[in-house]
Design an enzyme around this catalytic site. Structure first.
Site, PDB file in Angstrom:
ATOM      1  N   HIS A  39      22.742  36.642 -43.906  1.00 20.20           N
ATOM      2  CA  HIS A  39      23.367  37.571 -44.849  1.00 20.20           C
ATOM      3  C   HIS A  39      22.323  38.261 -45.725  1.00 20.20           C
ATOM      4  O   HIS A  39      22.480  39.425 -46.087  1.00 20.20           O
ATOM      5  CB  HIS A  39      24.379  36.829 -45.724  1.00 20.20           C
ATOM      6  CG  HIS A  39      25.630  36.465 -44.993  1.00 20.20           C
ATOM      7  ND1 HIS A  39      26.845  37.048 -45.243  1.00 20.20           N
ATOM      8  CD2 HIS A  39      25.845  35.576 -43.993  1.00 20.20           C
ATOM      9  CE1 HIS A  39      27.764  36.532 -44.434  1.00 20.20           C
ATOM     10  NE2 HIS A  39      27.174  35.634 -43.675  1.00 20.20           N
ATOM     11  N   ASP A  43      27.765  41.442 -50.850  1.00 16.39           N
ATOM     12  CA  ASP A  43      28.208  40.834 -49.608  1.00 16.39           C
ATOM     13  C   ASP A  43      29.713  40.624 -49.687  1.00 16.39           C
ATOM     14  O   ASP A  43      30.234  40.100 -50.670  1.00 16.39           O
ATOM     15  CB  ASP A  43      27.490  39.495 -49.434  1.00 16.39           C
ATOM     16  CG  ASP A  43      27.653  38.906 -48.051  1.00 16.39           C
ATOM     17  OD1 ASP A  43      28.801  38.811 -47.575  1.00 16.39           O
ATOM     18  OD2 ASP A  43      26.629  38.529 -47.447  1.00 16.39           O
TER      19      ASP A  43
END
Length: 469
Positions: free
Chosen positions: A20, A110
């Site tokens: 990520h 995110d």
């Protein structure tokens, strides 16, 4: 008081895991190359692993500053603590820059951390969600979130037919869709991504128009499940900006951008490349199952058997925590044809001319890297979105094959050998796979190069930020 600069300042908030951090950090570098001040806000535990030119790195708290998730040891506990502590410390970071030359005017977060949108709105700045899965997988989970697909999906309910997508059978669906009880915390986290997304100022996807443009209409269920129809695309501020791969391996427009700039593991030195230099072009299989997948001992034994008995040389990335699962004497018995490493720079490996194929778990970042570097792939997916990515690798993009599991869910050594032959031996299917791999490599480069579809989306975002600053 010092006069404020008219440029934009974007804070990026990744979920603190390798898969990520990397794409968000790469997006930050893309914006920095276009004159935007970019800051990565990451946890105290991961901040020391991030270093990229022209990118500021600032710590925030997840409540477990000494050990991160390993200290929490529970996904639900960790996410709650991150939300509570992260919201507070992210706001403090925004206030830190408030009276500087570069006040923050946008948070790109995110999608696993939707609370960051609340922080943005409370501070009167833009909030943009960044999705790290494929657009296809996002569309599936979003439909589940909206109640348009019920869990678990049963055999008599497949193939799943969704607009813009090929028919999806049971082996093609994310594992959480088939067995929601298997990883309830991860399923909940995947579904929470869509809880506030309609309030975001932008939605970014790490993919590109020609790769997944066919499922645009599906993605618009983000905005309004009743309006997922032709024409809505122009009304919704969603942007496909990928592939988020270091520039040196695509367009080369960011000087020195040869790596992501974040590594939670220590990559090996030059000995791996030196070993590759002794091998013929296209003769080596690069094998890596990513930073999270943990293969069962029986599966490790079968992979080892397949590599040992195949006619091809190999590099196999086996994390230190997994080394004990290797068969005894495997390393010694294969030292003339194979190299086992605990970590390496995957992009350098894939870019090397000696690499003939990529045996992969089919995580989205690895899939994009294989596509961007034009490397044929053998998919060995195990869970989550990997199963869907593997289908597209084999059936839609035609850049590889998917290894078949037996009735016990194991890819046997003979099956791996068969896949290696299909992909790496001259002629037949290999020729078509390599032709397709070259095509997608060119299209990925086109998308992110100046004037490409992804580059235009990034430019539009930058211009909007600068004009409204």
């Amino acid at each position: 008081m010092e006069e404020k600069n008219q440029g934009a300042h974007v804070v990026f908030l990744p979920y603190p895991s390798q898969g990520h951090i990397n794409p968000l950090l790469q997006f930050a570098k893309r914006l920095a190359s276009k004159g935007v001040k970019a800051t990565i806000a990451t946890t105290h535990y991961t901040v020391k692993y991030i270093c990229a030119p022209n990118i500021a790195v600032e710590p925030i708290s997840d409540g477990f500053d000494e050990g991160g998730f390993s200290q929490a040891q529970n996904e639900d506990v960790y996410l709650k603590a991150f939300r509570d502590n992260g919201s507070r410390t992210l706001s403090q970071l925004i206030h830190k820059y408030q009276d500087s030359s570069f006040p923050v005017n946008c948070i790109v977060y995110d999608s696993f951390l939707p609370w960051a949108l609340d922080v943005a709105k409370e501070n009167g700045i833009y909030g943009a969600a960044f999705f790290t899965n494929s657009a296809t997988v996002c569309a599936i989970f979003c439909r589940i979130h909206r109640g348009l697909i019920s869990l678990p999906v049963k055999p008599d309910e497949t193939p799943l037919l969704l607009p813009g997508l090929p028919p999806l059978n049971l082996p093609d669906l994310p594992s959480f869709v088939l067995a929601p009880e298997s990883h309830p915390a991860y399923l909940a986290m995947n579904l929470r991504q869509y809880s506030k997304v309609e309030k975001a100022d932008w939605v970014f996807g790490n993919t590109f128009e020609k790769l997944e443009g066919q499922c645009k209409e599906l993605i618009y269920v983000f905005y309004d499940s009743l309006k997922a129809a032709k024409g809505v695309w122009d009304l919704w501020p969603a942007k496909l900006i990928g592939p988020m791969v270091p520039s040196a391996f695509l367009d080369g427009r960011i000087a020195g951008d040869k790596g992501y700039g974040a590594s939670l593991w220590n990559p090996l030195g030059s000995e791996t490349i030196q070993w590759l230099e002794t091998k013929p072009r296209g003769s080596v299989a690069y094998v890596s199952f990513g930073s999270m997948v943990s293969l069962a001992a029986g599966q490790m034994e079968e992979v080892a058997l397949g590599l040992k008995c195949s006619d091809f040389d190999f590099i196999w990335v086996v994390r230190e925590s997994e080394l004990s699962k290797l068969p005894p004497e495997f390393a010694d018995s294969t030292k003339d044809k194979g190299l086992i490493v605990t970590w390496c720079n995957q992009l350098e490996m894939l870019a090397h001319p000696a690499i003939g194929c990529f045996v992969t778990h089919c995580g989205w970042n690895s899939t994009l890297e294989g596509l961007s570097l034009g490397v044929p792939m053998i998919g060995v997916p195990k869970w989550a979105d990997q199963l869907t990515d593997a289908k597209f690798i084999e059936e839609i993009w035609g850049v590889g094959v998917r290894a078949k599991e037996d009735e016990k869910g194991i890819v046997r050594g003979e099956e791996l050998i068969s896949c290696l032959k299909q992909v790496m031996e001259e002629g037949g299917r290999s020729l078509e796979i390599r032709r397709n791999a070259s095509k997608w490599k060119a299209l990925a480069k086109e998308a992110i190069s100046e004037g490409g579809s992804s580059d235009k989306c990034i430019d539009e975002f930058v211009e909007h930020l600068k004009c409204r600053n």
